[in-house]
Scaffold this motif. Structure first.
Motif, PDB file in Angstrom:
ATOM      1  N   GLY A 142      36.145  -8.118  42.242  1.00 26.41           N
ATOM      2  CA  GLY A 142      37.641  -7.389  42.146  1.00 26.41           C
ATOM      3  C   GLY A 142      37.253  -6.088  41.089  1.00 26.41           C
ATOM      4  N   ALA A 143      37.994  -5.099  41.524  1.00 30.32           N
ATOM      5  CA  ALA A 143      37.915  -3.945  40.695  1.00 30.32           C
ATOM      6  C   ALA A 143      38.225  -4.035  38.982  1.00 30.32           C
ATOM      7  CB  ALA A 143      38.657  -2.624  41.123  1.00 30.32           C
ATOM      8  N   VAL A 144      39.152  -5.156  38.907  1.00 32.38           N
ATOM      9  CA  VAL A 144      39.622  -5.451  37.546  1.00 32.38           C
ATOM     10  C   VAL A 144      39.327  -6.881  37.010  1.00 32.38           C
ATOM     11  CG1 VAL A 144      41.296  -5.161  35.882  1.00 32.38           C
ATOM     12  CG2 VAL A 144      40.962  -3.541  37.025  1.00 32.38           C
ATOM     13  N   GLU A 150      27.600 -15.285  42.215  1.00 29.93           N
ATOM     14  CA  GLU A 150      28.150 -13.931  42.589  1.00 29.93           C
ATOM     15  C   GLU A 150      28.172 -13.419  41.143  1.00 29.93           C
ATOM     16  OE1 GLU A 150      31.602 -13.576  44.807  1.00 29.93           O
ATOM     17  OE2 GLU A 150      30.817 -15.239  46.092  1.00 29.93           O
ATOM     18  N   SER A 151      27.919 -12.027  40.949  1.00 31.87           N
ATOM     19  CA  SER A 151      27.928 -11.332  39.805  1.00 31.87           C
ATOM     20  C   SER A 151      28.918  -9.909  39.794  1.00 31.87           C
ATOM     21  CB  SER A 151      26.674 -11.004  39.047  1.00 31.87           C
ATOM     22  OG  SER A 151      25.936 -10.002  40.102  1.00 31.87           O
ATOM     23  N   TRP A 152      29.393  -9.654  38.824  1.00 36.73           N
ATOM     24  CA  TRP A 152      30.303  -8.529  38.709  1.00 36.73           C
ATOM     25  C   TRP A 152      29.811  -7.601  37.312  1.00 36.73           C
ATOM     26  CZ3 TRP A 152      31.983 -13.407  38.980  1.00 36.73           C
ATOM     27  CH2 TRP A 152      32.478 -13.897  37.901  1.00 36.73           C
ATOM     28  N   TYR A 153      29.583  -6.466  37.315  1.00 35.58           N
ATOM     29  CA  TYR A 153      28.954  -5.269  36.475  1.00 35.58           C
ATOM     30  C   TYR A 153      30.356  -4.871  35.325  1.00 35.58           C
ATOM     31  CZ  TYR A 153      25.803  -2.559  34.185  1.00 35.58           C
ATOM     32  OH  TYR A 153      24.935  -1.751  33.252  1.00 35.58           O
ATOM     33  N   HIS A 154      30.254  -5.126  34.237  1.00 30.48           N
ATOM     34  CA  HIS A 154      31.245  -4.671  33.457  1.00 30.48           C
ATOM     35  C   HIS A 154      31.170  -3.244  33.098  1.00 30.48           C
ATOM     36  CE1 HIS A 154      33.175  -8.450  32.915  1.00 30.48           C
ATOM     37  NE2 HIS A 154      32.099  -8.759  32.295  1.00 30.48           N
ATOM     38  N   LEU A 155      31.732  -2.219  33.858  1.00 28.73           N
ATOM     39  CA  LEU A 155      31.543  -0.815  33.667  1.00 28.73           C
ATOM     40  C   LEU A 155      32.388  -0.095  32.422  1.00 28.73           C
ATOM     41  CD1 LEU A 155      31.938   0.250  37.209  1.00 28.73           C
ATOM     42  CD2 LEU A 155      29.916   0.006  36.072  1.00 28.73           C
ATOM     43  N   ILE A 192      34.928  -2.117  29.246  1.00 29.85           N
ATOM     44  CA  ILE A 192      35.779  -3.150  28.806  1.00 29.85           C
ATOM     45  C   ILE A 192      36.785  -2.556  27.974  1.00 29.85           C
ATOM     46  CG2 ILE A 192      35.866  -5.033  26.921  1.00 29.85           C
ATOM     47  CD1 ILE A 192      32.837  -5.318  27.833  1.00 29.85           C
ATOM     48  N   VAL A 193      38.105  -2.759  28.708  1.00 33.34           N
ATOM     49  CA  VAL A 193      39.249  -1.989  28.131  1.00 33.34           C
ATOM     50  C   VAL A 193      40.021  -3.020  26.951  1.00 33.34           C
ATOM     51  CG1 VAL A 193      41.490  -1.392  28.882  1.00 33.34           C
ATOM     52  CG2 VAL A 193      39.540  -1.305  30.342  1.00 33.34           C
ATOM     53  N   LYS A 194      39.690  -3.976  26.926  1.00 33.89           N
ATOM     54  CA  LYS A 194      40.414  -4.936  26.016  1.00 33.89           C
ATOM     55  C   LYS A 194      39.517  -6.228  25.668  1.00 33.89           C
ATOM     56  CE  LYS A 194      44.613  -7.651  24.939  1.00 33.89           C
ATOM     57  NZ  LYS A 194      45.817  -7.780  25.299  1.00 33.89           N
ATOM     58  N   GLU A 195      39.234  -6.374  24.422  1.00 33.11           N
ATOM     59  CA  GLU A 195      38.184  -7.606  24.054  1.00 33.11           C
ATOM     60  C   GLU A 195      38.842  -7.896  22.664  1.00 33.11           C
ATOM     61  OE1 GLU A 195      33.866  -9.307  23.898  1.00 33.11           O
ATOM     62  OE2 GLU A 195      34.187  -6.980  23.924  1.00 33.11           O
ATOM     63  N   SER A 226      42.853 -11.657  26.833  1.00 38.19           N
ATOM     64  CA  SER A 226      42.123 -11.610  25.668  1.00 38.19           C
ATOM     65  C   SER A 226      41.041 -10.801  25.948  1.00 38.19           C
ATOM     66  CB  SER A 226      41.673 -13.139  25.418  1.00 38.19           C
ATOM     67  OG  SER A 226      41.213 -13.782  26.423  1.00 38.19           O
ATOM     68  N   PHE A 227      40.687 -10.439  27.535  1.00 39.93           N
ATOM     69  CA  PHE A 227      39.497  -9.578  28.023  1.00 39.93           C
ATOM     70  C   PHE A 227      40.233  -8.875  29.119  1.00 39.93           C
ATOM     71  CE2 PHE A 227      35.903  -8.919  30.464  1.00 39.93           C
ATOM     72  CZ  PHE A 227      34.994  -8.431  29.445  1.00 39.93           C
ATOM     73  N   VAL A 228      39.680  -7.750  29.118  1.00 41.19           N
ATOM     74  CA  VAL A 228      40.242  -6.904  30.451  1.00 41.19           C
ATOM     75  C   VAL A 228      39.014  -5.944  30.654  1.00 41.19           C
ATOM     76  CG1 VAL A 228      41.472  -5.399  31.733  1.00 41.19           C
ATOM     77  CG2 VAL A 228      42.600  -7.180  30.205  1.00 41.19           C
ATOM     78  N   SER A 229      38.380  -5.763  31.853  1.00 38.89           N
ATOM     79  CA  SER A 229      37.325  -4.818  32.113  1.00 38.89           C
ATOM     80  C   SER A 229      37.416  -4.477  33.393  1.00 38.89           C
ATOM     81  CB  SER A 229      36.016  -5.463  32.063  1.00 38.89           C
ATOM     82  OG  SER A 229      35.022  -5.064  32.642  1.00 38.89           O
ATOM     83  N   CYS A 230      37.061  -3.075  33.704  1.00 40.95           N
ATOM     84  CA  CYS A 230      36.866  -2.615  35.115  1.00 40.95           C
ATOM     85  C   CYS A 230      35.482  -2.745  35.499  1.00 40.95           C
ATOM     86  CB  CYS A 230      37.188  -0.953  34.833  1.00 40.95           C
ATOM     87  SG  CYS A 230      38.595  -0.408  34.518  1.00 40.95           S
TER      88      CYS A 230
END
Length: 309
Positions: free
Chosen positions: A101-103, A291-296, A298-301, A92-96
């Protein structure tokens, strides 16, 4: 790109988030404008792409009971891996991302066996050399879903949902595409009378099977920063998760188990606001690690499911 909403637009959108099928007359009364002005504003917002009014189907209606957040370690470029993950209907959601992780991907499926099949498929994507999984036990806040905790969601009906037949499923599929479709248009598509169609749609809405709401483009809200945050908690994870729900900018909160005890999503207009929310999450009682990760990118939402339409 969608323009940032002005004050009247923002008030109108709040009403559409509460009830995406609210009449133009009611919008006019609530906002203190003419019916024609309310109709014109809704048309401008929807035609520009700033707002989409759609039906969000309750996951249990389509047999979705298992949700997991997956972080993929990648060798080489991240984008092809993200596109492969996005091509799977279960995501339902995919992000680089940057950090972790890278994805990252969210997977929603029927049960744990289906989850394991998705994990196996993701491990097999070329370029993936490992995955880490957070299994959601309770979704406390989901920006657009009619699950408990969604800011625009009505209180779910008590007890099990009424049976949903094939005609209901077609109506749900149509509402996923256009939440403001008229009863006449819906009746024509399902081959029922307008009163019978109206009764079915109202039953689906009142039972909590579907919630019609306004989905707002991030640009229209002035969002410039989007991150995910994983929290490690001492004690009960749900207590920290419940406190996270009330923080400004937090649009997603899940309690569960895996590498983290709580996973949050955060939107912010700028880095100062983002830092403020991250500091507030770190300061929650019981939180011992963040821990945090930055959404560069958003490929799918998506908030829709595979239904007839």
């Amino acid at each position: 790109m969608a323009a940032v909403l002005d004050g009247l637009d923002a008030a109108l959108v709040r009403e559409l988030q509460r009830d995406g099928r609210v009449s133009y007359q009611r919008l006019a009364e609530l906002l203190g404008v003419s019916r024609e002005a309310a109709r014109a504003r809704v048309h401008r917002l929807t035609s520009s792409g700033a707002v989409r009014v759609v039906g969000i189907v309750r996951p249990s209606v389509v047999g979705i009971t298992a949700v997991a957040h997956v972080s993929l370690a990648v060798e080489g470029p991240a984008r092809p891996v993200a596109e492969a993950a996005a091509a799977r209907p279960a995501t339902s959601f995919v992000s680089c991302t940057a950090g972790g992780g890278a994805v990252v991907a969210e997977v929603r499926v029927a049960d744990d066996r289906a989850l394991e099949r998705e994990f196996t498929a993701l491990r097999g994507v070329p370029g993936v050399h490992g995955i880490e999984v957070f299994r959601c036990a309770e979704l406390l806040r989901d920006a657009y879903s009619p699950l408990p905790g969604g800011p625009a969601a009505p209180r779910p009906a008590e007890g099990p949902l009424p049976p949903v037949d094939e005609t209901d499923r077609v109506l749900l599929g149509l509402l996923q595409v256009d939440g403001r479709a008229s009863f006449a248009a819906l009746a024509e598509r399902v081959g029922l009378s307008q009163p019978a169609t109206r009764a079915r749609v109202l039953r689906l809405l009142e039972s909590g099977a579907v919630h019609v709401t306004g989905l707002v483009a991030s640009q229209a809200l002035g969002v410039r920063e989007a991150v995910g945050v994983g929290l490690g908690v001492r004690g009960a994870a749900r207590e920290a998760a419940a406190l996270a729900v009330g923080l400004p900018g937090v649009n997603y909160v899940a309690a569960g188990h895996g590498r983290f005890d709580v996973v949050c999503g955060v939107d912010a207009a700028d880095r100062a606001a983002l830092l403020g929310t991250l500091d507030a999450l770190r300061a929650l009682p019981g939180v011992v690690r963040a821990e945090s990760w930055y959404h560069l990118d958003i490929v799918k939402e998506t908030y829709s499911y595979d239904l007839p339409a």
